[in-house]
Write an enzyme that holds these catalytic residues in place. Structure first.
Site: not given
Length: 542
Positions: A378, A230, A344, A232, A246, A280, A249, A118
């Site tokens: 994050r 955040q 997000h 996304h 969404l 991100r 990721e 990730f």
């Protein structure tokens, strides 16, 4: 309108997503526990919607120190280090709990949990169950919950926290039909999730309205870093009614690549080392820049392409994405997805200790409603781990609270009833107010921010806050109450963004020359507290 339901318990948990359920399970070991949620337990929060995975150090080649360093670096070192250390050190144990409870994760060799890469992480440490990881976790927790002694109260909203002598003593609640109730408790745990619904385009469920931030603030809790929202990088662009949904990721973790309208793999320009697996905040800004500079799709997005991957890999590891896009008329095995950033996750929130205590006696917080774990950005995969690590800690700490005389003062209930009665004389529909607010926040406090845009948005929010809402039925009353909570949280985000005159993590001020560096930034946390009636910036101590 009188109280129709009066209950009491040792621990009251508000919020029935992943963190709330885990907290309730732990608290129930110490005494009678009630769990309330705006929707059906486990069904309305964001945990069940989380697709990507759960970060945990499980292999000798990885290390707790490495996970901590990645988390702090990804968070632009705004994280509360003590909280980050707790997250990374206890995530493996909480994964063991989930496996013991019966969760089924993908396996690498039949007996070892599979882990995928990730963004922003030096080692593949994200455990997953296809691209339905959050669903697997929540369904497992729900089975455990139903077998426990926890009393579940579905479709109950907390309107206000009750206090006595400075201590939280329970909550005043309402059903969807508008029936008022009161639950007295020795301790209360807030696990209400985030506030993405404040924005026009978001991945959040309809319950992500920021109620917990507002409840905590009005009860006297301090909030930190509320400007750190955040976005996304990859939310759906098409069709219109799916905007913001969404696109996990995990798509990029499996090898998906981002391309602009010219077919260029543009992350080479922004982070040539990590490319699509950059953090991100970097990927979201890169996509936004491509669109702003005219290299986006006609609908305002970019392409996320997995057509070069084997079809079997897509079918087995990204089944939800494949199924979702097939309903849109797009076969991702043969054509790319159209994506753009979407609101997000809230990195800021109620300030807590490692044991999830807030600054208000009797009040605890865990999950997305709590701030400090993730700093200014994050890492994907850290949120699901956070729900289990801090959910357990909050439930245990609340459970250990001393048993007291439980009561809620009638005056506090009457105050709530008076506010509700005032809605009957209002003029603006709650739905109109919320729609206007969402547009104001999207336009004024998005990925790129300026003082002028933030100030204009703040004035617009103040104007909306002065509007008299009209509500008569139970659902309308809850919507009006929620709308006021959302306006309060929107103001916190804007105040924090105006105060932080630097670019750091997810917060980018294009009108400020100062760009954060670990050596010279004068900024620590922004703080919002009822006692200050505004914002303070903590300067770095020598």
């Amino acid at each position: 309108m009188g109280v129709i339901t009066t209950e009491e318990c040792h621990v009251l948990v508000i919020g029935s997503g992943g963190a709330g359920i885990r907290a309730a399970l732990e608290a129930a070991r110490y005494g009678d526990t009630i769990l309330i949620g705006k929707t059906i337990a486990g069904k309305g929060g964001c945990t069940v919607m989380a697709e990507g995975g759960y970060n945990a150090v499980l292999r000798e080649a990885d290390s707790i120190e490495g996970h901590l360093e990645d988390t702090l670096k990804g968070g632009a070192f705004l994280n509360d280090r003590a909280l980050a250390e707790v997250l990374v050190s206890e995530a493996p144990d909480r994964m063991d709990d989930l496996l013991r409870f019966g969760a089924v994760f993908d396996a690498a060799d039949g007996c070892t949990i599979a882990q995928r890469p990730f963004g922003g992480q030096r080692y593949p440490r994200t455990c997953y169950a296809g691209d339905r990881t959050g669903h697997e976790i929540v369904m497992t927790l729900l089975e455990r919950l139903r077998a426990s002694r926890v009393q579940i109260r579905n479709e109950i909203s907390a309107l206000e926290l009750a206090k006595d002598g400075g201590r939280v003593t329970g909550a005043i609640t309402s059903t969807r039909d508008g029936e008022i109730g009161a639950i007295a408790a020795d301790a209360v745990v807030l696990a209400t999730g985030g506030a993405g619904q404040i924005y026009d385009i978001t991945t959040n469920s309809t319950g992500g309205t920021g109620d917990g931030y507002a409840l905590g603030y009005r009860a006297g809790a301090e909030l930190i870093d509320m400007e750190m929202v955040q976005f996304h990088p990859t939310g759906a662009v098409y069709p219109y009614d799916a905007r913001g949904r969404l696109i996990t990721e995990a798509v990029r973790g499996e090898g998906g690549v981002l391309k602009n309208i010219d077919g260029e793999r543009f992350m080479q320009r922004y982070d040539p080392d990590r490319m699509e697996l950059s953090t991100r905040d970097v990927v979201a800004r890169s996509i936004a820049t491509e669109v702003l500079e005219g290299r986006g799709t006609p609908r305002g997005g970019v392409w996320l392409d997995v057509t070069h991957l084997p079809e079997k890999q897509i079918e087995e590891r990204l089944p939800l994405m494949l199924e979702q896009y097939l309903t849109f008329g797009v076969d991702i095995r043969k054509e790319p997805m159209e994506v753009a950033p979407t609101a997000h996750h809230m990195m800021g929130g109620i300030r807590i200790t490692p044991d999830c205590q807030t600054g208000v006696p009797g009040l605890f917080a865990c999950g997305e409603v709590a701030g400090g774990v993730h700093g200014a950005n994050r890492l994907g995969g850290n949120a699901l781990a956070e729900t289990q690590v801090f959910g357990r800690r909050a439930g245990e700490a609340a459970g250990r609270t001393e048993v007291r005389e439980r009561r809620i003062e009638p005056d506090q209930i009457r105050s709530v009833e008076e506010k509700i009665a005032a809605f009957k004389a209002g003029e603006m529909k709650p739905s109109d107010l919320i729609a206007r607010m969402k547009r104001v926040m999207w336009d004024g406090a998005g990925i790129y921010r300026t003082a002028s845009a933030l100030t204009a948005a703040r004035e617009a929010i103040l104007d909306l806050a002065s509007a008299r809402l009209r509500a008569s039925s139970g659902p309308e009353i809850l919507d009006a109450w929620t709308g006021q909570n959302m306006l309060l949280v929107a103001g916190m985000i804007l105040d924090g963004a105006l105060m932080r005159q630097e670019s750091r993590g997810a917060h980018v001020r294009t009108d400020c020359a100062v760009r954060w560096s670990v050596l010279d930034s004068p900024y620590g946390h922004t703080r919002i507290s009822p006692s200050y009636r505004g914002i303070e910036v903590l300067r770095r101590l020598p």
